[in-house]
Design an enzyme around this catalytic site. Structure first.
Site, PDB file in Angstrom:
ATOM      1  N   TYR A 184      57.011  12.412 116.106  1.00  0.00           N
ATOM      2  CA  TYR A 184      55.488  12.106 115.567  1.00  0.00           C
ATOM      3  C   TYR A 184      54.502  13.373 115.690  1.00  0.00           C
ATOM      4  O   TYR A 184      53.971  13.980 115.088  1.00  0.00           O
ATOM      5  CB  TYR A 184      54.921  10.806 116.232  1.00  0.00           C
ATOM      6  CG  TYR A 184      53.125  10.765 116.080  1.00  0.00           C
ATOM      7  CD1 TYR A 184      52.883  10.486 114.689  1.00  0.00           C
ATOM      8  CD2 TYR A 184      52.344  10.891 116.965  1.00  0.00           C
ATOM      9  CE1 TYR A 184      51.408  10.620 114.530  1.00  0.00           C
ATOM     10  CE2 TYR A 184      51.054  10.635 116.989  1.00  0.00           C
ATOM     11  CZ  TYR A 184      50.571  10.712 115.778  1.00  0.00           C
ATOM     12  OH  TYR A 184      49.150  10.474 115.433  1.00  0.00           O
ATOM     13  N   ALA A 185      54.594  13.994 117.068  1.00  0.00           N
ATOM     14  CA  ALA A 185      53.759  15.214 117.459  1.00  0.00           C
ATOM     15  C   ALA A 185      54.403  16.382 116.646  1.00  0.00           C
ATOM     16  O   ALA A 185      53.515  17.388 116.283  1.00  0.00           O
ATOM     17  CB  ALA A 185      53.922  15.307 118.982  1.00  0.00           C
TER      18      ALA A 185
END
Length: 340
Positions: free
Chosen positions: A152-153
């Site tokens: 996600y990051a």
């Protein structure tokens, strides 16, 4: 102004669209209405927005180029605020492809179409997760952000990089804002506050990760929206460079934190939830189940708000007690919307 806001059926997109509409702007929304969580909550948000004649909703997936292109053509936006994404740090461990499709392919479509339509200001939602387990606190926009701990990051950092390249090549003024643990009414069911209140009302245990030793820089939704609205009017340029700025020397691009710089321990957060429930006359003693830190979690988040303050004269300041109480009041009032 004419705005295109992606993610208007979601938590932050809904609040931003509502604020812009109340301020007299024309807003076109775009959302995929995915089943990541109960769609009835998303439908209820859109029903609130539909009460404004200046609101138009478009349904489609970000990775569907034709769908998002149709929304651009219909809205003819002056400002684009791209908030839609596959959210959730933990879900990225289960279904990374959803993040590839939405956060990378979908964000590319937004960036490319913003170039083609000559947008005055492109605003992109990023996240404090780009800082990873940064040992330096508070997190400053100039800190290293190339060691993401989750996919996600990684997708969010990649979106920032793609946008910077386009800002350089095509001079599209772009602001990437990094959120810090946003909470408040109309929030997502997978967020900690939502889970804690639901568990308390049902007499279940709440799962507290990291043995309760983690801390987060919580940002109340109204503060976040105020910051975004102010930043909308500040398209990156040399004319508004300030001390300590992240304004690129190669492009009209800026990355900026939106957080208050006041981290709160997770156990203090739980205590605040209990107090808020007590004001509603409920048995609020939360049964706590301590668990180890989950894969991808970080021990703390802590925003340096200096750049936001310098650019806008504003810094998130709603205290946790006030913000949590607002959420609890909303949850109890709207419970039939999202509970079977």
């Amino acid at each position: 102004m004419r705005y295109l806001v992606t993610g208007t059926a979601g938590f932050i997109g809904f609040h931003l669209a509502h604020r812009l509409l109340r301020d007299g702007h024309e807003v076109h929304g775009f959302d995929g209405m995915t089943h990541y969580y109960n769609p009835r909550l998303k439908e209820a948000r859109l029903a609130e927005l539909a009460q404004f004649p200046a609101f138009t909703q478009h349904i489609g997936m970000l990775e569907d180029r034709a769908a998002i292109e149709a929304a651009f053509n219909a809205s003819k936006p002056e400002v684009v605020v791209h908030l839609a994404a596959q959210a959730g740090v933990r879900y990225s461990l289960e279904n990374p492809k959803a993040y590839l499709d939405s956060n990378l392919v979908g964000s590319f479509n937004i960036i490319e179409l913003s170039k083609l339509h000559g947008i005055q200001h492109l605003m992109l939602a990023s996240t404090s997760s780009v800082y990873g387990a940064n040992p330096s606190i508070p997190f400053r926009e100039t800190d290293k952000t190339d060691e993401p701990l989750t996919f996600y990051a990684a997708t969010k950092k990649s979106t920032e990089l793609m946008a910077h390249a386009y800002a350089h090549l095509y001079k599209v003024p772009t602001t990437a804002f990094r959120f810090f643990t946003v909470y408040g009414p109309w929030g997502r069911p997978d967020m900690a506050l939502f889970k804690f209140v639901k568990a308390a009302l049902e007499g279940r245990e709440v799962e507290i990760y990291g043995e309760g030793k983690m801390s987060r820089d919580f940002t109340f939704i109204d503060d976040l929206i105020e910051a975004i609205v102010r930043l909308c009017a500040i398209a990156p340029s040399e004319a508004n460079r300030v001390a300590g700025d992240t304004l690129s020397h190669q492009a009209p691009f800026r990355a900026i934190n939106i957080g208050g710089g006041q981290p709160v321990g997770l156990l203090d957060f739980v205590d605040t939830v209990e107090v808020a429930l007590q004001t509603k006359g409920m048995n609020s003693a939360l049964k706590r189940r301590m668990l180890p830190m989950q894969k991808g979690d970080v021990p703390r988040t802590y925003a340096a708000p200096d750049l936001l303050q310098a650019l806008t004269g504003y810094c998130p300041s709603t205290d946790l007690k006030t913000g949590v109480q607002a959420f609890v009041d909303w949850y109890i009032d709207k419970r039939p919307l999202f509970e079977d």
